[in-house]
Design a protein around this motif. Sequence first.
Motif, PDB file in Angstrom:
ATOM      1  N   ARG A   4     -13.320   4.101  14.348  1.00 57.48           N
ATOM      2  CA  ARG A   4     -13.359   3.043  13.801  1.00 57.48           C
ATOM      3  C   ARG A   4     -11.791   3.100  12.625  1.00 57.48           C
ATOM      4  O   ARG A   4     -13.203   3.687  11.339  1.00 57.48           O
ATOM      5  CB  ARG A   4     -14.367   2.195  13.226  1.00 57.48           C
ATOM      6  N   LEU A  43     -23.516   1.870  12.502  1.00 56.80           N
ATOM      7  CA  LEU A  43     -23.295   0.888  13.858  1.00 56.80           C
ATOM      8  C   LEU A  43     -23.807   1.732  14.766  1.00 56.80           C
ATOM      9  O   LEU A  43     -23.828   1.241  15.806  1.00 56.80           O
ATOM     10  CB  LEU A  43     -22.758  -0.389  13.936  1.00 56.80           C
ATOM     11  N   PRO A  45     -25.587   3.256  17.569  1.00 59.00           N
ATOM     12  CA  PRO A  45     -27.004   2.685  18.729  1.00 59.00           C
ATOM     13  C   PRO A  45     -27.441   3.858  18.352  1.00 59.00           C
ATOM     14  O   PRO A  45     -26.848   5.757  18.998  1.00 59.00           O
ATOM     15  CB  PRO A  45     -26.808   2.550  19.572  1.00 59.00           C
ATOM     16  N   ARG A  49     -31.848   5.834  22.943  1.00 62.10           N
ATOM     17  CA  ARG A  49     -32.155   4.736  23.174  1.00 62.10           C
ATOM     18  C   ARG A  49     -31.867   3.925  24.487  1.00 62.10           C
ATOM     19  O   ARG A  49     -31.424   3.426  25.611  1.00 62.10           O
ATOM     20  CB  ARG A  49     -32.524   3.636  21.744  1.00 62.10           C
ATOM     21  N   ALA A  53     -31.913   2.888  27.468  1.00 67.87           N
ATOM     22  CA  ALA A  53     -31.402   1.869  28.300  1.00 67.87           C
ATOM     23  C   ALA A  53     -30.556   1.721  29.495  1.00 67.87           C
ATOM     24  O   ALA A  53     -31.293   1.265  31.175  1.00 67.87           O
ATOM     25  CB  ALA A  53     -30.174   1.664  27.478  1.00 67.87           C
ATOM     26  N   LEU A  57     -31.205   0.481  33.345  1.00 69.91           N
ATOM     27  CA  LEU A  57     -30.014  -0.402  34.228  1.00 69.91           C
ATOM     28  C   LEU A  57     -29.494   0.169  35.586  1.00 69.91           C
ATOM     29  O   LEU A  57     -29.594  -1.155  36.363  1.00 69.91           O
ATOM     30  CB  LEU A  57     -28.942  -0.425  33.377  1.00 69.91           C
ATOM     31  N   ARG A  78     -36.546  -4.055  36.358  1.00 76.61           N
ATOM     32  CA  ARG A  78     -35.711  -3.414  35.550  1.00 76.61           C
ATOM     33  C   ARG A  78     -36.660  -4.130  34.232  1.00 76.61           C
ATOM     34  O   ARG A  78     -36.733  -3.369  33.203  1.00 76.61           O
ATOM     35  CB  ARG A  78     -34.819  -4.898  35.225  1.00 76.61           C
ATOM     36  N   ARG A  82     -37.827  -1.456  31.910  1.00 71.68           N
ATOM     37  CA  ARG A  82     -37.427  -1.345  29.754  1.00 71.68           C
ATOM     38  C   ARG A  82     -39.410  -1.388  29.712  1.00 71.68           C
ATOM     39  O   ARG A  82     -39.657  -1.334  28.204  1.00 71.68           O
ATOM     40  CB  ARG A  82     -37.372  -3.258  29.383  1.00 71.68           C
ATOM     41  N   ARG A  90     -44.450  -1.069  19.335  1.00 73.30           N
ATOM     42  CA  ARG A  90     -43.299  -2.340  20.128  1.00 73.30           C
ATOM     43  C   ARG A  90     -44.343  -2.870  20.873  1.00 73.30           C
ATOM     44  O   ARG A  90     -43.713  -4.299  20.547  1.00 73.30           O
ATOM     45  CB  ARG A  90     -42.082  -2.375  20.524  1.00 73.30           C
TER      46      ARG A  90
ATOM     47  N   PHE B  36     -22.278  -2.905  20.890  1.00 70.61           N
ATOM     48  CA  PHE B  36     -23.428  -2.846  20.083  1.00 70.61           C
ATOM     49  C   PHE B  36     -22.900  -3.649  18.889  1.00 70.61           C
ATOM     50  O   PHE B  36     -23.669  -4.001  18.554  1.00 70.61           O
ATOM     51  CB  PHE B  36     -24.272  -1.669  19.914  1.00 70.61           C
ATOM     52  N   ARG B  37     -22.145  -2.391  18.487  1.00 70.45           N
ATOM     53  CA  ARG B  37     -21.451  -2.604  17.274  1.00 70.45           C
ATOM     54  C   ARG B  37     -20.978  -4.425  16.682  1.00 70.45           C
ATOM     55  O   ARG B  37     -21.422  -5.954  16.050  1.00 70.45           O
ATOM     56  CB  ARG B  37     -20.240  -2.745  16.543  1.00 70.45           C
ATOM     57  N   TRP B  40     -24.375  -6.461  16.729  1.00 70.81           N
ATOM     58  CA  TRP B  40     -24.996  -6.360  15.253  1.00 70.81           C
ATOM     59  C   TRP B  40     -24.066  -7.133  14.101  1.00 70.81           C
ATOM     60  O   TRP B  40     -24.780  -7.837  13.727  1.00 70.81           O
ATOM     61  CB  TRP B  40     -24.526  -4.903  14.902  1.00 70.81           C
ATOM     62  N   ARG B  46     -30.833  -4.636  14.517  1.00 69.78           N
ATOM     63  CA  ARG B  46     -30.482  -3.677  15.456  1.00 69.78           C
ATOM     64  C   ARG B  46     -30.621  -3.720  16.566  1.00 69.78           C
ATOM     65  O   ARG B  46     -30.666  -3.484  18.052  1.00 69.78           O
ATOM     66  CB  ARG B  46     -30.738  -2.065  14.181  1.00 69.78           C
ATOM     67  N   GLU B  47     -32.662  -4.066  16.567  1.00 68.74           N
ATOM     68  CA  GLU B  47     -33.568  -3.936  17.085  1.00 68.74           C
ATOM     69  C   GLU B  47     -32.665  -4.972  18.503  1.00 68.74           C
ATOM     70  O   GLU B  47     -32.593  -4.905  19.720  1.00 68.74           O
ATOM     71  CB  GLU B  47     -34.709  -4.153  16.653  1.00 68.74           C
ATOM     72  N   TYR B  50     -30.424  -4.082  21.250  1.00 68.40           N
ATOM     73  CA  TYR B  50     -30.712  -3.754  21.612  1.00 68.40           C
ATOM     74  C   TYR B  50     -31.266  -4.279  23.442  1.00 68.40           C
ATOM     75  O   TYR B  50     -31.070  -4.130  24.445  1.00 68.40           O
ATOM     76  CB  TYR B  50     -31.709  -2.474  21.849  1.00 68.40           C
ATOM     77  N   ASP B  51     -31.842  -5.610  22.839  1.00 68.22           N
ATOM     78  CA  ASP B  51     -32.367  -6.200  24.089  1.00 68.22           C
ATOM     79  C   ASP B  51     -30.910  -7.243  24.283  1.00 68.22           C
ATOM     80  O   ASP B  51     -30.933  -7.218  25.696  1.00 68.22           O
ATOM     81  CB  ASP B  51     -33.181  -6.913  23.074  1.00 68.22           C
ATOM     82  N   GLN B  54     -29.035  -5.361  26.406  1.00 70.38           N
ATOM     83  CA  GLN B  54     -29.582  -4.674  28.627  1.00 70.38           C
ATOM     84  C   GLN B  54     -29.639  -5.691  29.321  1.00 70.38           C
ATOM     85  O   GLN B  54     -29.689  -5.930  30.097  1.00 70.38           O
ATOM     86  CB  GLN B  54     -31.735  -4.428  28.218  1.00 70.38           C
TER      87      GLN B  54
END
Lengths: 327, 192
Positions: A4, A43, A45, A49, A53, A57, A78, A82, A90, B36-37, B40, B46-47, B50-51, B54
Amino acid sequence: MNERPDIPSLPPEVEAHFRSEAGGDPAAMGEVWTLCAAARPDLAPDPARKRAARAALLAAAAPAPAPSPLAVVAGRLRHAARALTATPQRRWRAAAAFATAALVLGVFLALRPTTYHAPAGETLAVHLPDGSTVELNSASTLRVAGAFSWKERRVALEGEGFFEVTHTDDPFVVETFDAETRVLGTQFNVRARRTDPLAVTRVAVASGKVGVRAKQAPGSRVVLTAGQSAYITASGAVSLPDSVSLTQALAWREGGLAFHDQPLGAIFDEIERRFAIEIVADDAVRARPQSYFKHAPFEAETVLSELTQMSGTRYRPIASGYEVYVP
Amino acid sequence: MQSISEEQFRAWGDGLRRSDRAAYASVFDATYDALFRFAWYITHDREACYDILQDVFAKLWHVRETIDPDRSLKALLYQMVRNYALNHERRKKRHATTSLDAMPVEPSAHQFVEENLDTDALNDQVRRWIAEMPERRRLAFELSRFEGLTHEEIAARMNLAPKTVNNHIVLALQHLRLRLETYRRESESLRT
């Protein structure tokens, strides 16, 4: 694709705006732009994680081609995957949240309907608790009863929506002002806009079987299959099934416009909802019949310029939108 | 994601319709970070991202057979992220109206005074000034400033007219400039 590069100067359109605006100061704005570079968020990820993911999937993507009962199993997998990838913290938090929600919201929400509204200029995807989804067109409202899945799944629609209904043993009912549309599991479009020139409920079916019943004449009902549509007639009964172009009936989902021999007013109404603007025109103009097809994306002005050329009218901008008139 | 051609997306779309898991994995690898960005920028959480991702990728597989070959898969992915992210925002608003996190941060004069000597503090301020903007204006601005997207690209992602995008960004810059001027005045008055 993760590169970017920092953009050192104002986008050309923005720069042009400040250059042409009285008292606009492109240099000062450029400074603000530069200053924001340091506020750029990180940003990326978390790789672990992301890997988890991906694994979950792909595990859920069962190699069987038909999304029959296997798809249901895949869905279960799924969710299980998860749950496993979640950290204990969590999981605990989720459990605590669930317990509280079950107690407080369970009683509270069970008695209250939930309302989803797509305002003018926006569409909205609604996910119902049974796995069904509803895509709401602009300026449309969906009301879901508190006891949604008790005996039958019932929702009320004002406006337009595309339904993808998950098959269960309970019927799914879409209530509109003059009709009830009843299904088990299928894909279909319901349009019930009181502002339409012919303000009636229209149902178009993309797959499966759908029953439509008129409220004023409860004995009047038809069963539609894929590629068919029906509407409520002036006498309040259901019309006979007719074949329908699904590309046209569902053009709104792609952000497009598809009108076959409709009054100009109906097209104006649709543009008003899409862009949240106002189009002023007298009844004689609004009544002119017109066909018009357009793929998204487009600006309101492009549509108006084309429409007015085709219909021999003119348009001019006004504060709230545009006025269309006969020269 | 800009560098991936529409032909590539079309090929992946064909693969998905044939239930090709390799195509599914490729789409995931090629688009996850960018999506993802994007999530956001809508949620600032952020949390939640992810969801959201998915759900989006699970749904993509679920609807794979009905993916429209005439429609850009890339556009479909962004649309799905947008819808799921907005649904998430709505849920958050409904359930957390009393949460302190949800309260807008109103920068006080004290904050300016205490923090004005530190560049990091100024960056924090800028972040806060961005965060306090109305959602759609902030989103248009962030996509332009931090993602380097053109107005047309932002318009497609947000389902807006490019002119509206320009208006959003102009308003965002005017807002930030106003905040910056106030900030500098406060710092100045402290020094004298």
